[in-house]
Design an enzyme around this catalytic site. Structure first.
Site, PDB file in Angstrom:
ATOM      1  N   HIS A 151       0.714  -1.372  -0.152  1.00  0.00           N
ATOM      2  CA  HIS A 151      -0.183   0.013  -0.030  1.00  0.00           C
ATOM      3  C   HIS A 151       0.644   1.188   0.047  1.00  0.00           C
ATOM      4  O   HIS A 151       2.324   1.327   0.068  1.00  0.00           O
ATOM      5  CB  HIS A 151      -0.964   0.023   1.063  1.00  0.00           C
ATOM      6  N   CYS A 167       2.891  -5.218   6.594  1.00  0.00           N
ATOM      7  CA  CYS A 167       2.691  -4.768   5.303  1.00  0.00           C
ATOM      8  C   CYS A 167       3.980  -4.032   4.360  1.00  0.00           C
ATOM      9  O   CYS A 167       4.688  -3.590   5.084  1.00  0.00           O
ATOM     10  CB  CYS A 167       1.622  -3.793   5.524  1.00  0.00           C
TER      11      CYS A 167
END
Length: 238
Positions: A151, A167
């Site tokens: 992301h 992440c």
């Protein structure tokens, strides 16, 4: 995975004209003003800047390879080339490796911290709407059924660092570019933090061995309760 670990790459940025031929520039229209996705390249070292490089791998074009130790993500173009992006990765104790596929894509995604994160940090919001202030940034690629995502970020200073809960983050500009190339079902290979073979590639300019970055120890953060605690740690969460 064995094929990936045998990869050797040479940094060899192409000219802007060649980059256009390869589809290097993102053509995806944005849903927020352009100034919300600013170019941070001038503040980052060259190894963290997006570039088309020489990259030898048996993985098929369109595959994403994440070199955790060197905080780099490669999008395989084929014919011995890939696009390199600088990334932020999991902090100590939160790195992982394996093979996943992109199961979903989202523009300016909402953020719902998973239960495990809420248990560790109960002051976090249970929901945050997508937008420039959201820690997931401009785009998100969801990996399988896991809680992990590739992301964007509202804190580009974290690129190149071991900061997240697992992440993989890129600048908003870079994740928008990657998002425009990737389809649901794309294979994502995440290499271990100390993947030795890939890290022994050589830089085409210096011919010096490229070694994995050393993960810093977890930062010590003194937190207060409520909103102040939430703001102090948003950049470390995803």
């Amino acid at each position: 995975m064995g094929a990936v670990l045998g990869a050797v790459f040479l940094a060899a940025p192409v000219s802007p004209a060649s980059a256009q031929v390869l589809g290097y520039a993102s053509a995806e229209p944005l849903t927020y003003p352009l100034d919300e996705i600013s170019n941070e390249d001038g503040a980052r070292p060259e190894r963290l800047r997006r570039a088309v490089i020489a990259f030898s791998t048996s993985e098929t074009p369109g595959t994403i390879i994440i070199d955790t130790g060197n905080t780099a993500l490669y999008y395989v173009l084929g014919q011995g080339r890939a696009i390199r992006y600088g990334v932020g990765v999991g902090r100590e104790g939160f790195t992982w490796s394996g093979v996943q596929t992109v199961s979903r894509k989202a523009e300016w995604p909402d953020w719902r911290p998973p239960a495990q994160m809420i248990a560790r940090q109960p002051y976090l919001p249970r929901f945050m709407a997508g937008g420039p202030g959201n820690p997931l940034g401009a785009r998100a690629l969801y990996l399988g059924t896991s809680h992990y995502r590739i992301h964007g970020t509202n804190d580009p200073s974290t690129i190149g660092k071991f900061v997240s809960s697992g992440c993989i983050r890129l600048t908003n500009e870079d994740v928008t570019d990657l998002f425009s190339r990737v389809n649901v079902g794309t294979k994502v290979v995440v290499l271990p933090n100390q993947a030795p073979v890939l890290a022994r590639g050589t830089d085409a300019r210096s011919r010096n061995a490229i070694r994995p970055a050393r993960a810093p120890s977890s930062p010590v953060v003194t937190l207060t309760s409520g909103r102040h605690a939430m703001n102090a740690t948003l950049s470390q969460l995803n």
